[in-house]
Write an enzyme that holds these catalytic residues in place. Structure first.
Site, PDB file in Angstrom:
ATOM      1  N   LYS A 146       0.802  -1.217   0.000  1.00 48.76           N
ATOM      2  CA  LYS A 146       0.000   0.000   0.000  1.00 48.76           C
ATOM      3  C   LYS A 146       0.839   1.272   0.000  1.00 48.76           C
ATOM      4  O   LYS A 146       0.308   2.348  -0.240  1.00 48.76           O
ATOM      5  CB  LYS A 146      -0.994  -0.002   1.161  1.00 48.76           C
TER       6      LYS A 146
HETATM    7  N1  PMP Z   1      -3.430  -7.646   1.646  1.00 46.67           N
HETATM    8  C1  PMP Z   1      -3.425  -6.752   2.631  1.00 46.67           C
HETATM    9  C2  PMP Z   1      -2.849  -7.138   3.947  1.00 46.67           C
HETATM   10  C3  PMP Z   1      -3.994  -5.477   2.436  1.00 46.67           C
HETATM   11  O1  PMP Z   1      -3.995  -4.571   3.437  1.00 46.67           O
HETATM   12  C4  PMP Z   1      -4.560  -5.180   1.172  1.00 46.67           C
HETATM   13  C5  PMP Z   1      -5.197  -3.838   0.929  1.00 46.67           C
HETATM   14  N2  PMP Z   1      -6.342  -3.597   1.702  1.00 46.67           N
HETATM   15  C6  PMP Z   1      -4.571  -6.154   0.172  1.00 46.67           C
HETATM   16  C7  PMP Z   1      -3.971  -7.373   0.435  1.00 46.67           C
HETATM   17  C8  PMP Z   1      -5.269  -5.955  -1.164  1.00 46.67           C
HETATM   18  O2  PMP Z   1      -4.756  -4.994  -2.003  1.00 46.67           O
HETATM   19  P1  PMP Z   1      -5.680  -4.080  -2.933  1.00 46.67           P
HETATM   20  O3  PMP Z   1      -6.261  -3.007  -2.050  1.00 46.67           O
HETATM   21  O4  PMP Z   1      -4.756  -3.545  -3.950  1.00 46.67           O
HETATM   22  O5  PMP Z   1      -6.776  -4.904  -3.511  1.00 46.67           O
END
Ligand code: PMP
Length: 315
Positions: free
Chosen positions: A44
């Site tokens: 992120k």
């Molecule tokens: N894994 C974790 C631990 C996350 O915090 C996130 C984001 N919320 C994701 C996967 C998924 O990523 P995305 O928001 O790009 O779908």
């Protein structure tokens, strides 16, 4: 050695490694992109920088302003590092399900944390609705990772480009869970455009409604699960169904058992959703019929889950 003059310059360009032991004997290699090695410990960081850069360039974010975001924690950490470095104030709204480690990290980084009940998306107390309301009432900048197109765009421009370079453009399948959908939509869109025949696979926790939505267009029933950051009971604007081919459902038990194996057998210090992604990636690789390796991401680091029962029980 690469030198960088800013924190943002240290984000991305993460290593990709093959699962030499866990993936042994499969028809194609399983390659994992180590997003847990970003400065804030998660994938992120990429969109935190992208959203702040984009807002500053558009003039909607000025020095000294307050940034607010609804976050499961990782986006908050990325925003907090950059807010500290760039002189913004940060408010993070988190559902109470999220780990205390994440709350403590955000507070330590100088962010103000507001905890909301685990409320349904339509409820006024839901974390996203609370963040939007506070932004409106106070004139704060809402990062809005679930809707902001800068999220998908940064994965299309950086994460996907790195995967293409690191694999020599040979990718049989790309597997990822969806929280905001930014990773799978951005990487999926670029790989679909540039790699003929590539399969894009959603890794979804059992209890999330998104796998049903991929298959039928209708969300599945809303259930409980413990893996954080992925899955859900509504479809975020940044999750694009047209780039996803299939879904793989993974239980909490399978995800957490795989995290333990990733730590103990591969030396990869990762969190729960990495387990989900790798379980799904191994299944896709085992099915065969792919022209290249299966690629997935390890979205975050284990250090934010140390207080969770699933990590405490390791012997
Ligand atoms: N894994 C974790 C631990 C996350 O915090 C996130 C984001 N919320 C994701 C996967 C998924 O990523 P995305 O928001 O790009 O779908």
């Amino acid at each position: 050695m690469r030198a960088t003059t800013s924190l943002a310059g240290a984000i991305g360009d993460t290593p990709m490694v093959a699962l030499g032991r866990i993936g042994a004997g499969l028809p194609v290699p399983v390659l994992v992109k180590c997003e847990h090695l970003n400065p804030g410990g998660s994938i992120k960081d990429r969109l935190a920088a992208a959203i702040l850069d984009d807002a500053a360039a558009r003039g909607v974010l000025q020095p000294g302003m307050t940034v607010i975001e609804a976050t499961a924690g990782n986006t908050g950490v990325g925003l907090a590092l950059l807010a500290a470095a760039r002189g913004y104030r940060l408010v993070c709204v988190m559902p109470e399900k999220m780990s205390t480690d994440k709350r403590e990290a955000l507070t330590a980084l100088g962010a103000q944390v507001r905890i909301t009940p685990n409320a349904a998306p339509s409820h006024p107390d839901n974390f996203r609705n609370v963040a939007a309301r506070l932004a409106r009432e106070n004139g704060w900048f809402l990062a809005d990772q679930f809707r902001n197109p800068a999220n998908v765009a940064i994965h299309e421009r950086t994460t996907a480009a790195e995967i293409l370079a690191q694999t020599g453009r040979r990718v049989g399948a790309f597997v990822a869970g969806a929280g905001t959908g930014g990773t799978i939509s951005g990487v999926g869109r670029r790989l679909k455009a540039e790699v003929p025949g590539v399969q894009i696979v959603l890794a979804d926790p059992v209890g999330s409604g998104l796998a049903d939505w991929v298959e039928t267009g209708n969300l599945g029933p809303d259930g409980a699960y413990a893996v954080e950051g992925i899955g859900g009971s509504e479809v975020p604007d940044n999750l694009h169904r047209d780039v996803i081919d299939v879904a793989e459902r993974v239980t909490d038990e399978e995800s957490f058992a795989m995290v333990r194996r990733l730590v103990r057998e591969e030396g990869l210090l990762v969190g729960g959703s990495s387990g989900t992604n790798v379980v799904a990636a191994l299944r896709v690789a085992a099915r065969g019929g792919l022209a290249g390796p299966v690629v997935t991401v390890l979205p975050d680091s284990w250090d934010r889950y140390r207080a969770k029962p699933w990590m405490r029980d390791w012997d």
